[in-house]
Design an enzyme around this catalytic site. Structure first.
Site, PDB file in Angstrom:
ATOM      1  N   CYS A  45      15.864  38.224  34.262  1.00 22.85           N
ATOM      2  CA  CYS A  45      14.988  39.193  34.952  1.00 22.85           C
ATOM      3  C   CYS A  45      15.683  40.518  35.170  1.00 22.85           C
ATOM      4  O   CYS A  45      15.086  41.477  35.656  1.00 22.85           O
ATOM      5  CB  CYS A  45      14.402  38.617  36.241  1.00 22.85           C
ATOM      6  SG  CYS A  45      15.323  38.938  37.746  1.00 22.85           S
ATOM      7  N   HIS A  49      40.838  37.458  19.551  1.00 24.13           N
ATOM      8  CA  HIS A  49      40.897  37.127  18.125  1.00 24.13           C
ATOM      9  C   HIS A  49      41.965  36.077  17.849  1.00 24.13           C
ATOM     10  O   HIS A  49      42.978  36.008  18.536  1.00 24.13           O
ATOM     11  CB  HIS A  49      41.137  38.394  17.307  1.00 24.13           C
ATOM     12  CG  HIS A  49      39.943  39.278  17.263  1.00 24.13           C
ATOM     13  ND1 HIS A  49      38.914  39.100  16.368  1.00 24.13           N
ATOM     14  CD2 HIS A  49      39.575  40.326  18.044  1.00 24.13           C
ATOM     15  CE1 HIS A  49      37.988  40.009  16.584  1.00 24.13           C
ATOM     16  NE2 HIS A  49      38.357  40.771  17.609  1.00 24.13           N
ATOM     17  N   CYS A  72      20.761  36.106  43.375  1.00 28.77           N
ATOM     18  CA  CYS A  72      20.247  36.220  42.000  1.00 28.77           C
ATOM     19  C   CYS A  72      19.800  34.853  41.544  1.00 28.77           C
ATOM     20  O   CYS A  72      20.599  33.930  41.484  1.00 28.77           O
ATOM     21  CB  CYS A  72      21.343  36.766  41.097  1.00 28.77           C
ATOM     22  SG  CYS A  72      21.051  36.528  39.331  1.00 28.77           S
TER      23      CYS A  72
END
Lengths: 425, 477
Positions: free
Chosen positions: B434, B50, B399
């Site tokens: 996926c 923040h 991946c």
């Protein structure tokens, strides 16, 4: 399957085929037959064949080879043809990028990070499965929720059981095949739940995989919640109304340790998108011409990358055509330009290819939106063919012969599938 | 084994405290019930640093938000984790909202938050063309950022271990007993002694305080659902976007994560401590809220969703401090902006412990950093080529959605990943569209081979979360 040695990889190929599944294998053969001298297939697995390798059930090849083969046998047949045609193959390799000059960036442990130039490229990456996450099934996120294709890989390729008490969401072909497969492996399949009022897979699979094994198929029903902390322990299912909204008051619980999702395939198009290829918003695959060329010069596409097929036989046919187009392009030959644009009309979801010519024969693949029987397939005002029935789960193939289009001089041609009596009127 | 300090809870706060303490000549234990660090609230939140102007004045939150914000730069220099100061925008749709912007602006300026600026619609549409054209004014805070909180936890813990921390994972604390010279901490896997105990147990904070008779914070639990969108939308919005809070809701944010993917959420509903479920209502609320800010966002782009639970003290503030039990320090009720504040909280806790009698002698051997893991997808082509030449395992894709190589997965396992989630949160394998359909088998095999266990022992995130199940025993007649 011996991988190409690093010194054997050329710097330039007439045609580079991305993907060594059924589409890529057929495209390579097609390219060679249409004059491409040097053809390279790049496959990410250690053996070509793609998803066929895990489809150990039979039912492949009835159209193409006129006999019933298993997936691996079908792949082997095609692979032999590829090898006879003297095609280079690199396995365990990944195409990172194809640029507009058709320079292909490759990654492989054996060949490193390298580039080859291609006279033409064929995109044949196949599809991926839609996931539980994509449709936001509420509930917990335990182990035991997986796509049907992943479960198939676990059972058929690795020899592990994904679960013992299995619920299946979606009646796509892979889900149906896996229902039977898991029963044969000693698991219990407690039910298949399908959102739509009709099964999504081939009728023969509903019969052979569910009915023959007394597995209940719940139509117009969906999974509304997943339960379980570490592993799934049950799912809640509910019937849906006509707007496909679950009627929660009628929900019931189904104890299970596994939920397979078989809710459709999505063409894998990262490369096409990065390359700026125009995509069809309905199929989500590339828009293609009658030779399966995309909106990028010399970039062709075929198989599930273009649109989802139910039979590999059609993938082979379409991909051989795409490879042929790529081979001809690389050899400097172009066939006559398409002059007919196929427009999906009433009850037609998609047509592939998107354009054809009036001077040659073309095979057009259609998907309908809803079931109709009996019905008629119409090409504008120029051709009509009666069909016994159509269902969204089964692709309609239509051979468009030049004589059908006699008197049609090009432009938009609407494709409709309408009730028989209406057609007769 | 006798420790100087035992920290219960290896979330971002526990990890940050542990690392601060390893700067000194101390024996420190960090204990967590999960199989990897950061798997509770720290994993499942918005991942926002923040800006410093947001939390109310007069609260512990307000006192640590800006201090914590400034400390993240140094942490990010020392440690490898995804972190970027992309800035945030609070957007106003009406006069009441505009008043809120001015309140935030004044509050930030009083604290010394730099760079706060009001943007008129013209500027806003130039900078963020995909935000709603109904926005009347926006407050830009360039100090705000995003972080991959799980990566921060892994890095903090790995660095602390390197500096001598004893990390006790899969240890569930069941009792803490005060003795003359410290505490005896009982876990399901043995007993340890510690002179001081820090309670950083997140949603279990009150339960741990109760074990030793310390003050509880009246914790309740607020669940937040978040939805991750497809990579297609990378760059659609480039800063974190906050609506102005309404009386009934703090509002749904649009968050461009460090990796570029957009995240939308969170909801805020009271829940059980362990309720990590997502819901149809939650999804609806999140997408409605997000579409109000950026109308082009669609539910169809959702690739993943998750829920996290924040422990909320009765007064809504952090409950940090010494307790009536000497030597036992509470660091509980850490909700937003707890991630932002964590580095400041860690410094405060070291001070509190010193006040309780912990001697602090600098350890000259303290090393502030660890090696950065290779992020193949972030390298340019030449660097990629060099990495693959050095180690062909980086030439094999594990991946494909996130372009993660087997080399990266193996490194993650070498550095502590024990589960599929451990690999996923270290490497991003399985985080893409996926959701592991392609890479899960490869990762399972690499885990089994590297750790020398059976594939059937591989779990999603420890416990009984096995990916495969053994066949049923069949009784033969």
């Amino acid at each position: 399957m011996p991988d190409l040695q690093p010194w054997q990889l050329e710097r330039r190929y007439d045609v580079v085929v991305v993907g060594g599944g059924p589409a890529g294998l057929a495209a390579a053969v097609g390219a060679r037959e249409q004059g491409a001298e040097r053809v390279l297939i790049v496959d990410r697995e250690s053996e070509p064949g793609g998803i066929l390798q895990q489809c150990i059930h039979h039912g492949f090849g009835l159209h193409h080879f006129k006999e019933e083969l298993t997936g691996p046998a079908y792949a082997q047949r095609y692979l032999e043809r590829v090898l006879e045609h003297d095609v280079d193959i690199v396995t365990d390799a990944y195409v990172l990028d194809v640029d507009p000059t058709r320079r292909v960036s490759l990654l492989s442990g054996r060949h490193g990070r390298t580039e080859v130039d291609a006279g033409a490229v064929v995109l044949a990456m196949g599809a991926r499965e839609r996931t539980r996450e994509a449709i936001r099934i509420p509930g917990t996120r335990p182990a035991g929720v997986m796509t049907a294709g992943f479960a198939q890989k676990l059972v058929n390729m690795a020899g592990y059981l994904p679960g013992r008490r299995v619920a299946i969401l979606g009646s796509g072909d892979i889900g149906l095949i896996m229902a039977r497969r898991l029963m044969l492996e000693g698991a219990e399949v407690v039910g298949v739940f399908e959102l739509m009022p009709h099964a999504n897979g081939l009728t023969r699979n509903v019969v052979q995989c569910l009915h023959d094994f007394d597995i209940p198929l719940h139509l117009s029903t969906t999974v509304v919640r997943i339960h379980g902390h570490d592993r799934v322990d049950k799912v809640s299912v509910a019937p849906v109304d006509e707007a496909l909204r679950p009627r929660m008051a009628e929900a019931w619980e189904v104890p299970c340790d596994t939920l397979l999702v078989s809710i459709g395939l999505i063409p894998d198009n990262e490369l096409a998108r990065a390359l700026g290829v125009r995509l069809d918003p309905v199929t989500t695959g590339p828009v293609v011409t009658s030779t399966m060329e995309t909106s990028r010069d010399g970039v062709f596409a075929c198989g599930n990358t273009v649109h989802i097929h139910d039979l590999v036989d059609w993938v082979s046919q379409e991909s051989q055509l795409a490879g042929g187009g790529a081979g001809a392009f690389a050899s400097g030959r172009r066939s006559s330009a398409d002059n007919v644009r196929l427009v999906p009309g009433r009850n037609v979801r998609s047509c592939v290819p998107h354009t054809i010519t009036t001077d040659r024969e073309h095979t057009v693949f259609l998907r309908v939106t809803k079931s109709l029987a009996p019905c008629s397939l119409r090409l504008g005002e120029v051709y009509e063919r009666p069909l016994r029935y159509v269902v969204p789960g089964e692709m309609v193939t239509l051979k468009v012969r030049p004589r059908f289009l006699q008197g049609f001089h090009g432009g938009n041609l609407h494709v409709d599938v309408v009730p028989r009596e209406e057609a007769a009127a | 084994m006798r420790f100087d300090v035992a920290i219960v809870g290896a979330g971002v706060v526990g990890c940050a405290i542990a690392r601060e303490l390893t700067r000194y000549r101390l024996h420190v234990a960090l204990i967590d019930r999960e199989c990897e660090v950061g798997l509770g609230t720290s994993k499942a939140n918005s991942g926002i640093i923040h800006g410093g102007h947001r939390a109310h004045e007069g609260s512990y939150k307000g006192a640590t938000e800006w201090r914590g914000n400034q400390l993240w730069d140094e942490l990010a220099q020392d440690l490898p984790f995804g972190y970027s100061r992309i800035g945030d925008l609070t957007v106003a749709f009406d006069d009441g909202d505009i008043e809120h912007l001015h309140m935030l602006l004044d509050q930030g300026r009083r604290r010394g938050v730099s760079g706060l600026e009001l943007w008129e619609p013209e500027r806003l549409q130039r900078e963020e063309p995909n935000l709603s054209h109904d926005v009347k004014q926006a407050l830009h805070a360039p100090t705000s950022g995003v972080v991959n909180p799980y990566e921060a936890c892994f890095a903090l813990a790995e660095n602390a271990v390197r500096n001598g921390l004893t990390l006790l994972l899969e240890h569930t604390v069941s009792a803490i007993e005060r003795r003359d010279d410290g505490f005896t901490v009982t876990t399901d896997r043995g007993v340890l002694d510690a002179r001081f105990v820090v309670n950083a147990a997140g949603v279990h904070g009150d339960a741990v305080a109760r074990m030793v008779g310390a003050e509880e914070a009246g914790l309740r639990f607020r669940k937040g659902e978040e939805y991750l969108l497809d990579k297609r939308l990378v760059g659609f919005v480039t800063r974190v976007v906050f609506p102005c809070p309404s009386p009934t809701s703090k509002g749904i944010l649009v968050i461009p994560t460090y990796d570029g993917t957009l995240m939308v959420g969170p909801t805020a509903t009271w829940s059980e401590a362990t309720d990590l479920t997502t819901s149809a209502e939650g999804a609806r609320a999140v997408f409605e809220g997000a579409q109000r800010l950026a109308p082009g966002i669609s539910e169809g782009d959702c690739i993943a969703e998750f829920a996290g639970v924040r422990a909320v003290a009765a007064d809504e503030d952090f409950a940090i401090g010494t307790t009536r039990v000497p030597g036992f320090v509470n660091v509980i009720g850490i909700q937003s902006p707890g991630l932002t504040a964590a580095p400041a909280i860690a410094l405060d806790v070291v001070e509190l412990l010193q006040g309780e009698g912990l001697g602090l002698e600098h350890d000259d051997g303290f090393v502030p950093g660890i090696d950065a893991p290779i992020r193949f997808a972030q390298l340019d082509a030449e660097e990629q080529a060099r990495v693959v030449r050095g180690d062909p395992r980086f030439g094999r894709i594990a991946c494909r959605c996130e372009i993660v190589t087997e080399g990266e997965v193996l490194h993650a396992i070498e550095r502590g990943a024990r589960t599929m989630d451990g690999i996923k949160f270290r490497t991003r394998a399985g985080m893409g569209r996926c959701q592991g359909g392609f890479c899960a088998w490869r990762c399972m095999r690499l885990l089994a081979e590297t750790l020398d266990v059976e594939v059937s022992d591989v779990t999603k995130r420890g416990g009984a979360s096995w990916i495969t199940l053994p066949r049923l025993e069949v009784e033969h007649a």
